[in-house]
Scaffold this active site. Structure first.
Site, short mmCIF file in Angstrom:
data_model
loop_
_atom_site.label_atom_id
_atom_site.label_comp_id
_atom_site.label_asym_id
_atom_site.label_seq_id
_atom_site.Cartn_x
_atom_site.Cartn_y
_atom_site.Cartn_z
N ASP A 179 28.02 0.42 -17.85
CA ASP A 179 27.73 0.89 -19.22
C ASP A 179 28.75 1.85 -19.82
O ASP A 179 28.75 2.06 -21.03
CB ASP A 179 26.36 1.57 -19.33
CG ASP A 179 25.20 0.64 -19.09
OD1 ASP A 179 25.43 -0.58 -18.95
OD2 ASP A 179 24.05 1.12 -19.03
N ASP A 404 14.09 0.56 -14.14
CA ASP A 404 15.17 0.95 -15.05
C ASP A 404 14.94 2.34 -15.64
O ASP A 404 15.88 2.93 -16.20
CB ASP A 404 15.27 -0.04 -16.21
CG ASP A 404 15.69 -1.43 -15.75
OD1 ASP A 404 16.62 -1.54 -14.94
OD2 ASP A 404 15.06 -2.40 -16.20
C1 BGC Z 1 19.49 4.39 -11.62
C2 BGC Z 1 20.02 4.64 -10.22
C3 BGC Z 1 19.62 3.49 -9.30
C4 BGC Z 1 20.06 2.17 -9.91
C5 BGC Z 1 19.64 0.98 -9.08
C6 BGC Z 1 19.94 3.04 -12.10
O1 BGC Z 1 19.34 2.77 -13.33
O2 BGC Z 1 19.91 5.40 -12.47
O3 BGC Z 1 19.49 5.85 -9.72
O4 BGC Z 1 20.20 3.66 -8.03
O5 BGC Z 1 19.54 2.02 -11.21
O6 BGC Z 1 18.28 0.78 -9.07
#
Ligand code: BGC
Length: 465
Positions: A179, A404
């Site tokens: 992102d 998410d």
């Molecule tokens: C989170 C991370 C996480 C990743 C995978 C991201 O949106 O901020 O902490 O490890 O997703 O699930």
């Protein structure tokens, strides 16, 4: 491998041995068990040869921490042995956090899973200063100016571990900062979705510096393959974003000592839900003389699905961006399957463009800008190498079942905020055309296990499980 004739070799002459065959991996050259003293000495003297597509002819690491959570779910064993990425989402993740082993433990386990054969391990590099500037669910630990900590407490430490002799036969794929660069393109200034946080990160240059530093430092390890995050079709598919995005990718890949040769490729759809291929309509279709680009869903985008976007973006990166002609794309297919009973089985009616597109699209989201714990989503294509020309692999970067973002505010020490795009009652903002968020209720913090989502993803898998 999609271009056998353009195999790019990076040769690191560690010892004085002659080069091996162009497409063989170090692992193939090292006889015996990795870890035995004979193998170690062979490994330490053999030249490191980079292959064009690390996924070709290799297995991919299964993260035992994710696998155990998936296997503990009813029917989860159907996908628990799929390879998913390891997210290094804060400095502490390098040493391990509760419930997630650290980097050394992952790499040791990867060497064991390899058993002397080629194996890819996928690491997500995700800790930029001022992270997730257009949203709140994954704001990280580093403030906008903490580039020094990013470089020295995060990237340098990771690179130091990856460079250990014991790991030199692994093919280490790094997914660089989801992102971040796309946010500089569309959310930093002028546009309706702009945020002050993204404006700050554009002004201070720390996304560009951080990505350049990561690319250069990690590629110097020799057996690391960098893939830079390139958003998805419903983010960068408009011409006003497409070329500026290529320019920003180029800028980052030539910052802080990096060159375009530090990049193996790019990845699209990381942790997103965009359909890989829309089978029942194409961007060139018309209804009663009107282009489907005029439909509300497509909204003048030049791409209606991820694979067409990834292919075009790859071509643009080469022709406009000056990236090597053999760069390859990855597409995250962990949650873009859109199966289940709501999946259309044919094109929509030809009454008007909206009826046609809405009736036929397999992406059933309310709006293509929705991104948080999407209701109705399903597991997508299983990971595999070389699925299409220019595409190195379909991969599962977002581990299915990991949230998410939380649907309400949850106090925490991970720097995670509450983004209303994760709240099912939210009526939206400029980045999703002021539509409902489409998020599932009762979600935990981003990265935390979300059983209901995991179950729904399996139920709506396409291809079905
Ligand atoms: C989170 C991370 C996480 C990743 C995978 C991201 O949106 O901020 O902490 O490890 O997703 O699930």
């Amino acid at each position: 491998m999609y271009h056998l004739d353009t195999t790019r070799l990076f040769v690191f002459l560690v010892g004085a041995l002659a080069l091996g065959p162009a497409c063989s991996s170090p692992a193939e050259e090292a006889p015996g068990n990795i870890g035995s003293s004979a193998a170690e000495s062979a490994a330490s003297t053999a030249p490191l040869v980079k292959v064009d597509n690390p996924y070709a002819g290799a297995r991919v690491y299964v993260n035992p921490d994710w696998s155990a959570k998936a296997a503990a779910e009813p029917n989860g064993s159907r996908i628990a042995n799929q390879p998913t990425a390891v997210w290094l989402d804060r400095i502490a993740a390098i040493n391990g956090t509760s419930g997630a082993r650290g980097l050394v433990a992952h790499l040791d386990e990867a060497v064991r899973q390899a058993g002397g054969n080629p194996l890819v391990i996928q690491l997500v590099i995700y800790d930029l200063p001022g992270r997730d500037c257009a949203a709140l669910a994954s704001n990280g630990e580093l403030g906008p100016t903490e580039i020094g900590r990013y470089q020295h407490e995060y990237i340098d430490v990771i690179a130091g571990i990856l460079a250990r002799q014991a790991y030199r036969n692994l093919r280490i794929v790094t997914i660089i900062e989801p992102d971040s660069l796309p946010n500089l393109v569309t959310n930093a200034d002028g546009q309706p979705g702009a945020t002050p946080q993204c404006a700050t990160m554009k002004q201070n240059g720390n996304y560009i510096t951080g990505v350049g530093y990561a690319l250069h430092t990690l590629n110097a390890v020799g057996n690391v393959y960098n893939y830079v995050d390139a958003g998805h079709h419903a983010w960068l598919g408009w011409d006003s974003n497409f070329n500026p995005a290529i320019d920003v990718m180029k800028q980052a890949a030539t910052a802080a000592g990096a060159t375009v040769n530090d990049v193996t490729g790019f990845i699209t759809n990381t942790a997103n839900y965009s359909a890989l291929v829309e089978p029942y309509f194409k961007v060139t279709d018309t209804v009663n003389g009107s282009s489907v680009r005029q439909s509300k869903w497509v909204d003048w985008n030049y791409y209606v699905d991820e694979r067409s976007f990834a292919t075009a973006f790859r071509n643009g990166l080469v022709s406009r961006g000056g990236f090597p002609s053999n760069i390859g794309m990855l597409i995250d297919t962990s949650r873009n399957g859109s199966g289940g009973s709501a999946r259309p089985t044919g094109p929509g009616p030809m009454t008007n463009v909206d009826a046609y597109v809405n009736g036929g699209r397999i992406d059933r989201r309310i709006h293509a800008g929705n991104w948080c714990n999407q209701s109705g989503a399903g597991i997508g294509e299983r990971p595999r190498a070389n699925p299409a020309s220019g595409i190195d692999a379909y991969v599962w970067i977002k581990p299915p079942g990991e949230s998410d973002g939380s649907s309400t505010y949850i106090p925490n020490t991970e720097g995670k905020g509450f983004d209303r795009m994760c709240d099912p009652t939210y009526t939206g903002n400029a980045r999703n055309g002021n539509n409902m968020s489409g998020a599932l209720p009762n979600a935990p913090l981003s990265g935390h296990w979300f059983s209901q989502q995991f179950q729904q993803l399996m139920a709506n898998a396409f291809p079905p499980l």
